[in-house]
Design an enzyme around this catalytic site. Sequence first.
Site, PDB file in Angstrom:
ATOM      1  N   LEU A   1      43.169  13.904 -42.269  1.00 20.34           N
ATOM      2  CA  LEU A   1      43.474  13.130 -43.479  1.00 20.34           C
ATOM      3  C   LEU A   1      42.914  11.709 -43.369  1.00 20.34           C
ATOM      4  O   LEU A   1      42.358  11.174 -44.331  1.00 20.34           O
ATOM      5  CB  LEU A   1      44.992  13.117 -43.736  1.00 20.34           C
ATOM      6  CG  LEU A   1      45.439  12.547 -45.077  1.00 20.34           C
ATOM      7  CD1 LEU A   1      44.797  13.274 -46.250  1.00 20.34           C
ATOM      8  CD2 LEU A   1      46.966  12.603 -45.218  1.00 20.34           C
TER       9      LEU A   1
ATOM     10  N   CYS B   1      56.349 -15.695 -65.342  1.00 26.98           N
ATOM     11  CA  CYS B   1      56.238 -14.602 -66.318  1.00 26.98           C
ATOM     12  C   CYS B   1      56.655 -15.076 -67.707  1.00 26.98           C
ATOM     13  O   CYS B   1      57.391 -16.039 -67.871  1.00 26.98           O
ATOM     14  CB  CYS B   1      57.079 -13.415 -65.882  1.00 26.98           C
ATOM     15  SG  CYS B   1      58.849 -13.719 -65.947  1.00 26.98           S
TER      16      CYS B   1
ATOM     17  N   THR C   1      44.163  10.372 -29.693  1.00 26.36           N
ATOM     18  CA  THR C   1      45.470  10.182 -30.338  1.00 26.36           C
ATOM     19  C   THR C   1      46.486  11.247 -29.915  1.00 26.36           C
ATOM     20  O   THR C   1      47.676  11.098 -30.148  1.00 26.36           O
ATOM     21  CB  THR C   1      45.330  10.243 -31.873  1.00 26.36           C
ATOM     22  OG1 THR C   1      44.788  11.517 -32.223  1.00 26.36           O
ATOM     23  CG2 THR C   1      44.422   9.147 -32.384  1.00 26.36           C
TER      24      THR C   1
ATOM     25  N   TRP D   1      54.446   9.328 -25.505  1.00 27.50           N
ATOM     26  CA  TRP D   1      53.897   8.298 -26.370  1.00 27.50           C
ATOM     27  C   TRP D   1      52.662   7.734 -25.724  1.00 27.50           C
ATOM     28  O   TRP D   1      52.645   7.577 -24.511  1.00 27.50           O
ATOM     29  CB  TRP D   1      54.925   7.158 -26.587  1.00 27.50           C
ATOM     30  CG  TRP D   1      56.176   7.643 -27.230  1.00 27.50           C
ATOM     31  CD1 TRP D   1      57.368   7.877 -26.605  1.00 27.50           C
ATOM     32  CD2 TRP D   1      56.374   7.929 -28.623  1.00 27.50           C
ATOM     33  NE1 TRP D   1      58.297   8.294 -27.527  1.00 27.50           N
ATOM     34  CE2 TRP D   1      57.714   8.332 -28.780  1.00 27.50           C
ATOM     35  CE3 TRP D   1      55.538   7.883 -29.739  1.00 27.50           C
ATOM     36  CZ2 TRP D   1      58.232   8.693 -30.012  1.00 27.50           C
ATOM     37  CZ3 TRP D   1      56.074   8.239 -30.960  1.00 27.50           C
ATOM     38  CH2 TRP D   1      57.402   8.636 -31.088  1.00 27.50           C
TER      39      TRP D   1
ATOM     40  N   CYS E   1      60.521 -16.410 -67.138  1.00 27.59           N
ATOM     41  CA  CYS E   1      60.596 -17.663 -66.376  1.00 27.59           C
ATOM     42  C   CYS E   1      59.990 -18.835 -67.146  1.00 27.59           C
ATOM     43  O   CYS E   1      60.480 -19.963 -67.055  1.00 27.59           O
ATOM     44  CB  CYS E   1      59.873 -17.510 -65.051  1.00 27.59           C
ATOM     45  SG  CYS E   1      60.730 -16.405 -63.930  1.00 27.59           S
TER      46      CYS E   1
ATOM     47  N   GLU F   1      61.434 -18.576 -59.750  1.00 26.40           N
ATOM     48  CA  GLU F   1      61.599 -19.795 -60.549  1.00 26.40           C
ATOM     49  C   GLU F   1      63.027 -19.919 -61.076  1.00 26.40           C
ATOM     50  O   GLU F   1      63.622 -20.998 -61.046  1.00 26.40           O
ATOM     51  CB  GLU F   1      60.645 -19.808 -61.748  1.00 26.40           C
ATOM     52  CG  GLU F   1      59.175 -19.657 -61.404  1.00 26.40           C
ATOM     53  CD  GLU F   1      58.734 -18.198 -61.419  1.00 26.40           C
ATOM     54  OE1 GLU F   1      59.423 -17.363 -60.821  1.00 26.40           O
ATOM     55  OE2 GLU F   1      57.698 -17.919 -62.030  1.00 26.40           O
TER      56      GLU F   1
ATOM     57  N   ALA G   1      45.033  17.782 -25.851  1.00 28.77           N
ATOM     58  CA  ALA G   1      44.603  19.065 -26.414  1.00 28.77           C
ATOM     59  C   ALA G   1      45.805  19.950 -26.752  1.00 28.77           C
ATOM     60  O   ALA G   1      45.804  20.663 -27.751  1.00 28.77           O
ATOM     61  CB  ALA G   1      43.675  19.779 -25.443  1.00 28.77           C
TER      62      ALA G   1
HETATM   63  C1  AOF Z   1      57.795 -14.491 -61.901  1.00 32.16           C
HETATM   64  N1  AOF Z   1      58.530 -14.816 -60.816  1.00 32.16           N
HETATM   65  O1  AOF Z   1      59.546 -14.324 -58.896  1.00 32.16           O
HETATM   66  C2  AOF Z   1      58.325 -12.631 -59.942  1.00 32.16           C
HETATM   67  C3  AOF Z   1      57.517 -12.296 -61.068  1.00 32.16           C
HETATM   68  O2  AOF Z   1      61.151  -6.529 -64.205  1.00 32.16           O
HETATM   69  P1  AOF Z   1      61.133  -7.927 -63.724  1.00 32.16           P
HETATM   70  O3  AOF Z   1      61.903  -8.843 -64.606  1.00 32.16           O
HETATM   71  O4  AOF Z   1      61.582  -8.027 -62.290  1.00 32.16           O
HETATM   72  O5  AOF Z   1      59.619  -8.427 -63.810  1.00 32.16           O
HETATM   73  C4  AOF Z   1      58.685  -7.932 -62.922  1.00 32.16           C
HETATM   74  C5  AOF Z   1      57.338  -8.547 -63.173  1.00 32.16           C
HETATM   75  O6  AOF Z   1      57.429  -9.972 -63.224  1.00 32.16           O
HETATM   76  C6  AOF Z   1      56.363  -8.239 -62.056  1.00 32.16           C
HETATM   77  O7  AOF Z   1      55.631  -7.057 -62.278  1.00 32.16           O
HETATM   78  C7  AOF Z   1      55.459  -9.463 -62.089  1.00 32.16           C
HETATM   79  O8  AOF Z   1      54.496  -9.362 -63.111  1.00 32.16           O
HETATM   80  C8  AOF Z   1      56.427 -10.566 -62.421  1.00 32.16           C
HETATM   81  N2  AOF Z   1      57.026 -11.066 -61.196  1.00 32.16           N
HETATM   82  N3  AOF Z   1      57.262 -13.259 -61.993  1.00 32.16           N
HETATM   83  O9  AOF Z   1      57.628 -15.296 -62.809  1.00 32.16           O
HETATM   84  C9  AOF Z   1      58.825 -13.966 -59.835  1.00 32.16           C
HETATM   85  N4  AOF Z   1      58.627 -11.723 -59.001  1.00 32.16           N
HETATM   86 ZN    ZN Z   2      59.607 -14.507 -63.995  1.00 35.18          ZN
END
Ligand code: AOF
Ligand code: ZN
Length: 361
Positions: free
Chosen positions: A299, A80, A165, A174, A89, A57, A168
């Site tokens: 595994l 965020c 995979t 490959w 943002c 954003e 023996a």
């Molecule tokens: C958004 N826009 O493009 C992304 C978001 O440490 P920072 O500042 O990079 O924040 C990381 C966190 O922000 C990430 O864990 C997720 O919750 C959010 N990512 N948010 O608004 C974005 N990449």
């Molecule tokens: Zn953000």
Amino acid sequence: MAQWTKRDRAHMKRALQLARRGLRSADPNPRVGCVVARGGKIVAEAFHKQAGGAHAEAAALARAGRAAEGADVFVTLAPCRHQGRTPPCAAQLAAAKVARVVAACDDPNPAAAGGLAELRAAGVRVECGLLATEARELNAGFFMRFEKKRPFIRLKSAASVDGVTAMAGGESKWITGTAARDAGRKLRARASAVVTGSGTVLADNPALRAPNQKRQPLRVVVDSKLRAPPGAEIFAPPGPAMVVTACADENLFAPFQKRGVRVRAVKADAAGRVDLGALAAVLCEEECNEAHLECGATLAGAFFAAGLVDEWVLYLAPKILGRGGAGLAGLRLPNLGAAVNFTFHGARRVGEDLQLTLRPD
Ligand code: AOF
Ligand code: ZN
């Protein structure tokens, strides 16, 4: 429930396309794309390239400049609200006076959550859920890390069509062709971590790096008894490496630590092997969204038995290698009713081989 127009969907589709550009680089952050539109026309777009870099954003707003005022913003993850490596943002969108924010889905990270509510309170029209399934799928690992406290685990295997995979005598290079091998290596690059077992390290000494990548996934060796030689290729730079062990004797960690390889001791299962649930929790602590598992039958079998394979990418070569070799999953099951069941999610030809994608039922 908001009703979205064809144009809204097209804008969000474009934002998802942009988000995908961060497929291999955004880690540990989610892949996020953003479109700023006015009167149905895109005036700016951006994606989140890497952690520490601008969020989608913020990058789109910077490109839009004054055109952001009154605009519709489409973003694949709710904006965020927190100050992380970069500023919040939601506040930036409000300050830019956008008219409307459409998010594909909420952010599962509690530290970042609340952006949409903040925008609503600021008088912005807010909608959430447009193409949510697609948006969650793109960041399945990121959602899993917060919702289940473990990464999304993708197992990559390669075998002959009769499921062999390795011969023996151990010969395995490959079985599939170059195209399938390249595709398999490319899959590593999207992962936060590439995980293998000490058996594979001892047998093949692979590097398990992601080709042509600035960001190298964390390479993790599951090594219950610390059998892997510290000088193995997988522990060599570039790129970080870690050993996860069930061995509690810290004196044995030093040869790894001297090489910059971290050692994490976790609880053992009944057989004295690394408890895979505990391994998954360690990977979560390491902020792993997607773990790429490339290992031998033992595994792989243990991951299947633990219900910890979320996706199985299987390359099949059109050849028969016969009896006596190694198989795909070292599971011993009592009867047909105990089978581990999957649904085929995809099938495509890669070079002369087949790539099958399976997800557990
Ligand atoms: C958004 N826009 O493009 C992304 C978001 O440490 P920072 O500042 O990079 O924040 C990381 C966190 O922000 C990430 O864990 C997720 O919750 C959010 N990512 N948010 O608004 C974005 N990449
Ligand atoms: Zn953000």
